[in-house]
Design an enzyme around this catalytic site. Structure first.
Site, mmCIF file in Angstrom:
data_model
loop_
_atom_site.group_PDB
_atom_site.id
_atom_site.type_symbol
_atom_site.label_atom_id
_atom_site.label_comp_id
_atom_site.label_asym_id
_atom_site.label_seq_id
_atom_site.Cartn_x
_atom_site.Cartn_y
_atom_site.Cartn_z
ATOM 1 N N HIS A 57 2.721 -22.732 22.067
ATOM 2 C CA HIS A 57 3.891 -22.606 21.258
ATOM 3 C C HIS A 57 4.951 -23.384 21.931
ATOM 4 O O HIS A 57 5.715 -24.183 21.007
ATOM 5 C CB HIS A 57 4.161 -21.141 21.214
ATOM 6 C CG HIS A 57 5.506 -21.035 20.402
ATOM 7 N ND1 HIS A 57 5.168 -20.728 18.893
ATOM 8 C CD2 HIS A 57 6.880 -20.787 20.576
ATOM 9 C CE1 HIS A 57 6.381 -20.515 18.504
ATOM 10 N NE2 HIS A 57 7.382 -20.648 19.414
ATOM 11 N N GLU A 93 -11.040 -31.767 7.608
ATOM 12 C CA GLU A 93 -10.984 -31.601 9.202
ATOM 13 C C GLU A 93 -12.223 -31.063 9.771
ATOM 14 O O GLU A 93 -12.511 -31.051 10.760
ATOM 15 C CB GLU A 93 -9.753 -30.947 9.625
ATOM 16 C CG GLU A 93 -9.546 -29.716 8.995
ATOM 17 C CD GLU A 93 -8.242 -28.754 9.232
ATOM 18 O OE1 GLU A 93 -7.656 -29.347 10.316
ATOM 19 O OE2 GLU A 93 -7.938 -28.028 8.640
ATOM 20 N N ASP A 126 -8.279 -32.022 14.408
ATOM 21 C CA ASP A 126 -9.524 -31.008 14.302
ATOM 22 C C ASP A 126 -10.671 -31.557 14.011
ATOM 23 O O ASP A 126 -11.831 -31.322 14.388
ATOM 24 C CB ASP A 126 -9.341 -29.692 13.321
ATOM 25 C CG ASP A 126 -8.640 -28.499 14.062
ATOM 26 O OD1 ASP A 126 -8.517 -28.229 15.227
ATOM 27 O OD2 ASP A 126 -8.061 -27.813 13.184
ATOM 28 N N CYS A 165 -2.641 -36.702 8.655
ATOM 29 C CA CYS A 165 -1.739 -36.189 9.607
ATOM 30 C C CYS A 165 -2.440 -35.915 10.653
ATOM 31 O O CYS A 165 -3.633 -36.416 10.919
ATOM 32 C CB CYS A 165 -1.265 -34.856 9.103
ATOM 33 S SG CYS A 165 -2.441 -33.664 8.508
#
Lengths: 580, 105
Positions: free
Chosen positions: A191, A433, A457, A504
């Site tokens: 995070h 992905e 990913d 992205c």
């Protein structure tokens, strides 16, 4: 001076005063007060000391009654420490001379004293440091409120140091003054890392035991490039870092000059540069860089920072803020992309051995339809306010895509019945992905309005590498030829089908990879706000023709390092100022 | 009672040295006197009325220390403190002899 090594997760350099958030959640909000209030501050200290003395006496009696006077004696020693003349004199000095708050004076004095004990060779005495920590906690208990509105109240450049920042703590940061983060725990995908990158603040995580080495108010340097925290730097270090900081800001100024220039290649192809954001507060960074829209609005923060499941209204407000700020530029909202392991209030998948291959993302949404519908309703409502698009993550099979679209249609019917406005023609896209989706891309392209290639990913699933695992992290290579072929396949198919595509994921913001993506025909990049101008600079320095040649050469190479090196050389030739 | 500064040599006799409990006893006793009380170890001075100061002194068994008192009740203070050292802060097994030496300063 001390130099502590951690993991670099967000680049940049910051110099400032340390603000230590203790494991217990204590923080020191105000560092000083008006001089007239010295007596008041001393009285606070006295009251806290008396209260702690009473506590200790109670504890002594309890323990002595249970185990005998010998055991009660340790509390007697605590009491003696609490009333220690030296300690008191030192704290009073800090309060009187430096107008330091009582809590900070307690913290600094007791920490300093504990450090003296820690450093003693006699282990018996070294343990006394624990007594002092205990006393400190007791005093702070009386001087501070837990969960105080601390970070809203800073008045100087500050580096936040914590064991691990919780989402709610980060939500309360005073962004005017926070310049960087360091945490003892955490990794690349944690995070704090995501937050710091979003805020464009340098950060170091996984730094190990740093909190015992630093006291709030200490001067510290965070080097987010090297992953280093420097505590109480020497003059030489400080001036070296100040110079680096200066060079950095002049580089940023040069980039800022590109803001209003078109993102156009030398042979006239216009590239659209959109931003990836995590939080609404990153909007200003997007607008500053002249983003063409939001290419990826991650919505996980809504689930992570709330104590309970976010309501439709909470979703809607978070989306509305972004859509309105972007003033008719597109906003792509991605539905929940979390692992079940992160959703603490729904512990359906406690025993997942392999969460990346488990119940996560769209799979989780399709299983928890009520949660999914709440989010879909809010996205649809936001679509009445501007050009909102919806993006489904981790689609691996056509069935998943169809199910997700079915729920979307049902939600639309519900809204129609309720007479709530939304865009009936909202664009629906999917993340590409999972390699399986690439293999089936021609079918998918018939059922979506756009695709967004999520390289992070895609690389992980294609190469079967968890990049947070140190043992195999070096296998994680954006320029692996297998990855490039997957991207090539997806982009070519999308072009042939006339479906807009963007990339992205971190790869699209790495300057030498931009050459490659341009050569593969990509004209829409979605990157962190801080990378927009960097990507623009690369685009403005090349022709599509040059990039195509580069791709042809690169695709004949067999190893990622070879490709990497080649691309960097080409970048150096074409856009030397983009080389870091 | 006259104002004077006196000192006296003592030895840490209890097996665990001057740890928290004996340091606590010592400080509590010292605080009962008006005299300024210092403890010297290898020329370094420590405050006899501060437990933290005494703990940082890190005196193990067998360490020789100089007790120094300065004030109206200096003599009584030293007597009382030396007595604590003499009985090893009640941490000695039975049968160990007490001993201390006096030095006038």
């Amino acid at each position: 001076m001390q130099v502590l090594q951690g993991i670099a997760v967000s680049p940049g350099i910051a110099i400032g005063e340390a603000l230590v958030i203790e494991k217990e959640g204590y923080v020191f909000s105000r560092r000083s007060f008006e001089h007239e209030a010295v007596d008041e501050e001393l009285a606070r200290l006295d009251r806290a000391t008396d209260a702690v003395a009473a506590e200790i006496e109670r504890d002594r009696q309890v323990i002595a009654a249970q185990l005998g006077d010998q055991y009660g004696a340790i509390f007697s020693a605590h009491h003696q420490m609490l009333r220690d003349a030296h300690l008191r004199a030192e704290m009073e000095e800090l309060i009187r001379r430096q107008n330091m708050t009582a809590e900070l004076a307690v913290h600094q004095t007791l920490r300093r004293c504990a450090r003296v004990f820690q450093d003693m060779p006699n282990s018996f005495l070294a343990e006394r440091a624990l007594d002092l920590h205990d006393l400190e906690q007791r005093l702070l208990n009386h001087l501070l409120d837990r969960g105080h509105e601390w970070l809203l109240d800073l008045d100087a450049p500050t580096i936040v140091l914590a064991h691990d920042l919780t989402p709610s703590e980060t939500a309360r940061l005073d962004r005017r003054w926070v310049r960087g983060f360091v945490t003892e725990e955490g990794g690349e995908g944690g995070h704090t890392a995501i937050l710091a990158r979003g805020l464009e603040l340098p950060a170091v995580v996984g730094a190990g035991q740093v909190l015992t080495e630093v006291v709030s108010g200490d001067l510290v340097i965070v080097d987010g490039d090297q992953g280093v925290l420097i505590v109480r730097p020497t003059k030489e270090y400080l001036s070296r870092y100040r110079q680096q900081l200066k060079r950095r800001s002049s580089r940023l100024e040069a980039l800022a000059a590109l803001r209003d220039l078109p993102a156009q290649t030398l042979d006239g192809t216009t590239v659209r540069l959109l931003a990836n954001i995590e939080f609404p507060h990153e909007l200003s960074a997007c607008l500053e860089r002249g983003a063409d829209g939001i290419g990826l609005y991650r919505t996980e923060f809504l689930y992570l920072s709330a104590e309970s499941e976010p309501t439709e209204e909470e979703h809607f407000q978070a989306y509305r803020e972004v859509v309105e700020a972007m003033e008719q530029r597109p906003v792509v909202i991605r539905t929940l992309d979390l692992g079940a392991d992160k959703m603490w209030y729904r512990s359906s998948a406690e025993d997942e051995h392999n969460p990346f291959l488990g119940l996560r993302s769209i799979r989780l949404s399709l299983r928890n339809v009520d949660v999914f519908r709440t989010q879909l309703r809010a996205i649809l409502r936001a679509s009445a306010l501007g050009p909102v698009k919806i993006l489904f993550p981790l689609i691996a099979t056509l069935r998943e895509l169809r199910q997700a679209k079915l729920f979307l249609r049902e939600t639309m019917e519900d809204l129609d019945e309720a007479g709530i406005a939304f865009n009936h023609h909202i664009a629906v896209g999917m993340m590409v992905e999972v390699p399986a989706a690439v293999m089936m891309i021609d079918y998918f392209l018939k059922e979506v309005d756009f695709i967004s290639i999520g390289t992070n990913d895609l690389i992980q699933y294609a190469l079967a590498v968890d990049r947070s695992n140190k043992e195999v992290a070096e296998l994680y290579q954006a320029c692996d030829p297998a990855v490039l072929r997957l991207i090539q396949t997806s982009l070519c198919a999308a072009q042939a089908a006339g479906v807009p595509a963007s990339v992205c994921g971190q790869m699209s913001s790495i300057p030498h990879c931009v050459l490659l993506l341009l050569g593969l025909g990509l004209t829409e990049f979605s990157v962190p706000p801080g990378a927009i101008l960097e990507v623009k600079r690369v685009c403005r320095g090349v022709t599509i023709e040059q990039c195509r040649h580069i791709v042809q050469t690169a695709l004949q190479m067999q190893g990622p390092l070879e490709i990497d090196t080649y691309l960097k050389e080409e970048l150096k030739k074409l856009v030397p100022q983009a080389v870091r | 009672m006259t104002e004077r500064r006196i000192q006296r040599l003592v030895t840490v006799r209890n097996p665990q040295g001057l740890h928290a409990r004996p340091a606590d006893m010592l400080v509590r006793r010292a605080l009962q006197f008006a005299a300024r009380i210092e403890i010297l170890k290898d020329g370094e001075r420590f405050n006899g009325k501060s437990i933290l100061s005494l703990l940082t002194l890190a005196a193990e068994q067998g360490t020789e220390l100089v007790l120094r008192a300065d004030g109206p009740d200096a003599e009584e203070a030293l007597e009382a403190l030396a007595e604590l050292f003499g009985r090893g802060f009640d941490e000695l097994g039975a049968g160990e002899p007490t001993n201390d030496h006096s030095l006038d300063g």
